[in-house]
Scaffold this motif. Structure first.
Motif, PDB file in Angstrom:
ATOM      1  N   LYS A 110       0.852  -1.298   0.000  1.00  0.00           N
ATOM      2  CA  LYS A 110       0.126  -0.132   0.084  1.00  0.00           C
ATOM      3  C   LYS A 110       0.947   1.251   0.002  1.00  0.00           C
ATOM      4  CE  LYS A 110      -4.050  -1.690   2.187  1.00  0.00           C
ATOM      5  NZ  LYS A 110      -5.119  -1.861   3.221  1.00  0.00           N
ATOM      6  N   SER A 111       0.337   2.297  -0.391  1.00  0.00           N
ATOM      7  CA  SER A 111       1.015   3.568  -0.500  1.00  0.00           C
ATOM      8  C   SER A 111       0.427   4.688   0.708  1.00  0.00           C
ATOM      9  CB  SER A 111       0.740   4.349  -2.012  1.00  0.00           C
ATOM     10  OG  SER A 111      -0.638   4.565  -1.942  1.00  0.00           O
ATOM     11  N   GLY A 133       6.229  -2.747   4.726  1.00  0.00           N
ATOM     12  CA  GLY A 133       6.170  -3.020   3.127  1.00  0.00           C
ATOM     13  C   GLY A 133       5.633  -2.181   2.385  1.00  0.00           C
ATOM     14  N   ALA A 134       5.621  -0.751   2.581  1.00  0.00           N
ATOM     15  CA  ALA A 134       4.709   0.111   1.704  1.00  0.00           C
ATOM     16  C   ALA A 134       5.455  -0.161   0.254  1.00  0.00           C
ATOM     17  CB  ALA A 134       5.153   1.686   2.356  1.00  0.00           C
ATOM     18  N   SER A 135       4.323   0.277  -0.737  1.00  0.00           N
ATOM     19  CA  SER A 135       4.747   0.244  -1.970  1.00  0.00           C
ATOM     20  C   SER A 135       5.527   1.531  -2.438  1.00  0.00           C
ATOM     21  CB  SER A 135       3.809   0.205  -2.983  1.00  0.00           C
ATOM     22  OG  SER A 135       2.647   0.951  -2.632  1.00  0.00           O
ATOM     23  N   LYS A 136       4.853   2.837  -1.811  1.00  0.00           N
ATOM     24  CA  LYS A 136       5.239   4.162  -2.223  1.00  0.00           C
ATOM     25  C   LYS A 136       5.248   5.047  -0.858  1.00  0.00           C
ATOM     26  CE  LYS A 136       5.444   8.182  -5.072  1.00  0.00           C
ATOM     27  NZ  LYS A 136       4.855   8.861  -6.688  1.00  0.00           N
ATOM     28  N   ILE A 137       6.117   5.710  -0.321  1.00  0.00           N
ATOM     29  CA  ILE A 137       5.859   6.684   0.820  1.00  0.00           C
ATOM     30  C   ILE A 137       6.282   8.069   0.081  1.00  0.00           C
ATOM     31  CG2 ILE A 137       6.757   7.256   3.021  1.00  0.00           C
ATOM     32  CD1 ILE A 137       7.875   4.418   3.211  1.00  0.00           C
ATOM     33  N   LEU A 147      13.843  18.274   3.256  1.00  0.00           N
ATOM     34  CA  LEU A 147      13.789  17.431   2.316  1.00  0.00           C
ATOM     35  C   LEU A 147      14.465  16.153   2.251  1.00  0.00           C
ATOM     36  CD1 LEU A 147      12.218  19.790  -0.391  1.00  0.00           C
ATOM     37  CD2 LEU A 147      11.035  18.758   1.060  1.00  0.00           C
ATOM     38  N   GLU A 148      15.854  16.364   2.154  1.00  0.00           N
ATOM     39  CA  GLU A 148      16.618  15.415   2.160  1.00  0.00           C
ATOM     40  C   GLU A 148      16.476  14.545   3.170  1.00  0.00           C
ATOM     41  OE1 GLU A 148      18.385  14.452  -0.668  1.00  0.00           O
ATOM     42  OE2 GLU A 148      17.182  16.224  -1.693  1.00  0.00           O
ATOM     43  N   PHE A 149      16.272  15.132   4.504  1.00  0.00           N
ATOM     44  CA  PHE A 149      16.093  14.089   5.591  1.00  0.00           C
ATOM     45  C   PHE A 149      14.976  13.223   5.505  1.00  0.00           C
ATOM     46  CE2 PHE A 149      14.010  14.077  10.009  1.00  0.00           C
ATOM     47  CZ  PHE A 149      14.936  13.044  10.493  1.00  0.00           C
ATOM     48  N   LEU A 150      13.932  13.662   4.872  1.00  0.00           N
ATOM     49  CA  LEU A 150      12.906  12.781   4.601  1.00  0.00           C
ATOM     50  C   LEU A 150      13.310  11.654   3.726  1.00  0.00           C
ATOM     51  CD1 LEU A 150       9.611  14.940   4.006  1.00  0.00           C
ATOM     52  CD2 LEU A 150      10.539  13.936   6.230  1.00  0.00           C
ATOM     53  N   LYS A 151      13.969  11.751   2.623  1.00  0.00           N
ATOM     54  CA  LYS A 151      14.486  10.839   1.864  1.00  0.00           C
ATOM     55  C   LYS A 151      15.382   9.847   2.344  1.00  0.00           C
ATOM     56  CE  LYS A 151      13.897  13.444  -2.253  1.00  0.00           C
ATOM     57  NZ  LYS A 151      14.585  14.513  -3.276  1.00  0.00           N
ATOM     58  N   SER A 152      16.357  10.369   3.437  1.00  0.00           N
ATOM     59  CA  SER A 152      17.188   9.453   4.152  1.00  0.00           C
ATOM     60  C   SER A 152      16.540   8.564   5.074  1.00  0.00           C
ATOM     61  CB  SER A 152      18.282  10.308   5.038  1.00  0.00           C
ATOM     62  OG  SER A 152      17.513  10.847   6.138  1.00  0.00           O
ATOM     63  N   LEU A 153      15.276   8.887   5.469  1.00  0.00           N
ATOM     64  CA  LEU A 153      14.358   7.990   6.243  1.00  0.00           C
ATOM     65  C   LEU A 153      13.787   6.831   5.605  1.00  0.00           C
ATOM     66  CD1 LEU A 153      12.649  10.603   8.709  1.00  0.00           C
ATOM     67  CD2 LEU A 153      14.297   9.198   9.215  1.00  0.00           C
ATOM     68  N   GLY A 154      13.560   7.058   4.259  1.00  0.00           N
ATOM     69  CA  GLY A 154      13.074   6.205   3.131  1.00  0.00           C
ATOM     70  C   GLY A 154      11.664   6.809   2.510  1.00  0.00           C
ATOM     71  N   ALA A 155      11.590   7.847   2.409  1.00  0.00           N
ATOM     72  CA  ALA A 155      10.339   8.763   1.541  1.00  0.00           C
ATOM     73  C   ALA A 155      11.017   8.632   0.086  1.00  0.00           C
ATOM     74  CB  ALA A 155      10.172   9.931   2.074  1.00  0.00           C
ATOM     75  N   ASP A 156      10.064   8.148  -0.708  1.00  0.00           N
ATOM     76  CA  ASP A 156      10.228   8.191  -2.047  1.00  0.00           C
ATOM     77  C   ASP A 156       9.873   9.442  -2.623  1.00  0.00           C
ATOM     78  OD1 ASP A 156      10.567   5.004  -2.627  1.00  0.00           O
ATOM     79  OD2 ASP A 156       8.494   5.161  -1.553  1.00  0.00           O
ATOM     80  N   LEU A 157       8.972  10.225  -2.132  1.00  0.00           N
ATOM     81  CA  LEU A 157       8.673  11.613  -2.760  1.00  0.00           C
ATOM     82  C   LEU A 157       8.695  12.492  -1.487  1.00  0.00           C
ATOM     83  CD1 LEU A 157       7.556  13.622  -4.719  1.00  0.00           C
ATOM     84  CD2 LEU A 157       5.121  12.842  -4.193  1.00  0.00           C
ATOM     85  N   ALA A 158       9.324  13.568  -1.464  1.00  0.00           N
ATOM     86  CA  ALA A 158       9.510  14.813  -0.314  1.00  0.00           C
ATOM     87  C   ALA A 158       9.021  15.882  -0.917  1.00  0.00           C
ATOM     88  CB  ALA A 158      10.963  14.882  -0.035  1.00  0.00           C
ATOM     89  N   ILE A 159       7.809  16.275  -0.246  1.00  0.00           N
ATOM     90  CA  ILE A 159       6.840  17.327  -0.822  1.00  0.00           C
ATOM     91  C   ILE A 159       7.297  18.782   0.355  1.00  0.00           C
ATOM     92  CG2 ILE A 159       4.598  18.265  -1.095  1.00  0.00           C
ATOM     93  CD1 ILE A 159       4.026  15.201  -1.231  1.00  0.00           C
ATOM     94  N   LYS A 214      -3.327   9.610  -5.696  1.00  0.00           N
ATOM     95  CA  LYS A 214      -4.168   9.359  -4.410  1.00  0.00           C
ATOM     96  C   LYS A 214      -3.410   8.148  -3.522  1.00  0.00           C
ATOM     97  CE  LYS A 214      -7.888  11.982  -5.529  1.00  0.00           C
ATOM     98  NZ  LYS A 214      -7.068  13.271  -5.900  1.00  0.00           N
ATOM     99  N   PHE A 215      -3.600   8.357  -2.295  1.00  0.00           N
ATOM    100  CA  PHE A 215      -2.755   7.312  -1.307  1.00  0.00           C
ATOM    101  C   PHE A 215      -3.808   6.414  -0.858  1.00  0.00           C
ATOM    102  CE2 PHE A 215      -0.205  10.899  -2.210  1.00  0.00           C
ATOM    103  CZ  PHE A 215       1.119  10.257  -2.426  1.00  0.00           C
ATOM    104  N   ASP A 216      -3.361   5.199  -0.303  1.00  0.00           N
ATOM    105  CA  ASP A 216      -4.089   4.384   0.434  1.00  0.00           C
ATOM    106  C   ASP A 216      -4.456   4.804   1.826  1.00  0.00           C
ATOM    107  OD1 ASP A 216      -4.474   1.960  -1.540  1.00  0.00           O
ATOM    108  OD2 ASP A 216      -2.411   1.703  -1.379  1.00  0.00           O
ATOM    109  N   VAL A 217      -3.385   5.370   2.298  1.00  0.00           N
ATOM    110  CA  VAL A 217      -3.375   5.907   3.766  1.00  0.00           C
ATOM    111  C   VAL A 217      -2.667   7.199   3.755  1.00  0.00           C
ATOM    112  CG1 VAL A 217      -2.882   5.664   6.151  1.00  0.00           C
ATOM    113  CG2 VAL A 217      -3.425   3.685   5.002  1.00  0.00           C
ATOM    114  N   VAL A 218      -3.456   8.232   4.285  1.00  0.00           N
ATOM    115  CA  VAL A 218      -2.551   9.720   4.820  1.00  0.00           C
ATOM    116  C   VAL A 218      -2.716   9.477   6.195  1.00  0.00           C
ATOM    117  CG1 VAL A 218      -2.872  12.082   4.711  1.00  0.00           C
ATOM    118  CG2 VAL A 218      -3.685  10.647   2.811  1.00  0.00           C
TER     119      VAL A 218
END
Length: 309
Positions: A151-152, A175-179, A188-200, A213-217
């Protein structure tokens, strides 16, 4: 013992350092802990402001939910823990109903055995103190949302105390498909270092305008009215700050040492890491400064108090 207390509700100014506060008695199902490190959470200052006055313990109160320390005494019905064990946990269960008078911003605190776990072997007390309430909130919120492999998820407030764990647990445990996650430009770079695929960058982009759209917010900042616009039909919006806009639901942690025990292997393997705000740790004498900083809402990860005398 020395303890930070308040005898009236209000801002940081009501906090006082008491050098002669009574040491709590450990009940039969509790242990007495020599506190080595403690951490602050938003619930601490919300409680101090009087938001849960109706269900609160009688004042004066010692604030603090999170603890890492050493067991110095065990109650007669304690089954697993023993004197000398290094433990950590969120000692208040549940978070806003009948919280204890004896929090963790003191030399000693008493805690139910069921709320504690042995400290991960690879972490020091400062790192362990940064975990309990936030990582349990992240884990239990993901479970309540029905999050699962493939899930995303979009995390609002990804660099905050809870958000840093939502990202890591979604990736390594669920086991997320997208974060995707939001933060200010500098993080933003910190979020990516944690495992985020997209930092907004929320200062430049409205997440609610995203085409996908996402499965969970997971809303850790109080924007559920916007969060519901980016959730898939049948998905979930977990809200831990502010009111919940349907289909979002409000989530409040119930502390549980079993969750910490379940997550210990991920912590000991290094897959999931505590995140401590670089301004800390704050010494015990500067608890009021630590609260003032936390209340700016600009902390990255957790604000920790150490050393404690």
């Amino acid at each position: 013992m020395k303890a930070w207390t308040y005898s009236e509700y209000g801002g940081v100014e009501v906090l006082k350092l008491d050098s002669d506060f009574e040491v709590p008695e450990a009940k039969e199902d509790q242990v007495l802990i020599k506190v080595v490190a403690a951490a602050l959470n938003p619930i601490d200052f919300k409680r101090r402001s009087g938001i849960i006055k109706a269900t609160d313990a009688p004042l004066p109160v010692i604030p603090g939910y999170d603890v890492a320390g050493v067991v110095v005494k065990v109650g007669s019905k304690v089954k697993e823990l023993k004197e000398g064990d290094e433990v950590y946990g969120d000692i208040i269960e549940p978070a806003i109903i009948r919280p204890t008078k004896f929090g963790t911003l003191a030399e000693y605190t008493a805690a139910d055995e069921k709320l504690l776990a042995l400290k991960p072997k690879n972490l020091d007390f400062v790192q362990a103190a940064a975990l309990p309430l936030a990582i349990e909130t992240a884990y239990e919120g993901l479970e309540a949302a029905g999050f699962s492999e493939g899930k995303s998820i979009l995390v609002l407030g990804g660099a905050g105390g809870v958000g840093v764990f939502v990202i890591q647990l979604a990736k390594h445990v669920f086991g997320a498909s997208k974060i995707a996650a939001t933060s200010s430009t500098a993080k933003l770079e910190f979020l990516k270092s944690l495992g985020a695929d997209l930092a907004i960058d929320y200062t430049k982009q409205n997440f609610e305008d995203l085409p996908e759209k996402f499965d969970v917010v997971y809303d850790a900042v109080g924007q559920s009215d916007k969060a519901v616009k980016v959730v898939k039909e049948g998905g979930s919006v977990v809200v831990i700050a502010g009111a919940a806009t349907p289909p979002g639901f409000r989530f409040i942690i119930t502390s549980n040492g079993e969750v910490l025990k379940k997550l210990n292997p991920y912590l000991e393997s290094g897959k999931v890491k505590p995140v401590i705000d670089p301004k800390g740790p704050f010494p015990f004498e500067k608890v009021n400064d630590a609260f003032s900083y936390l209340e700016t809402n600009h902390a990255t990860g957790k604000v920790v108090i150490y050393p404690i005398p």
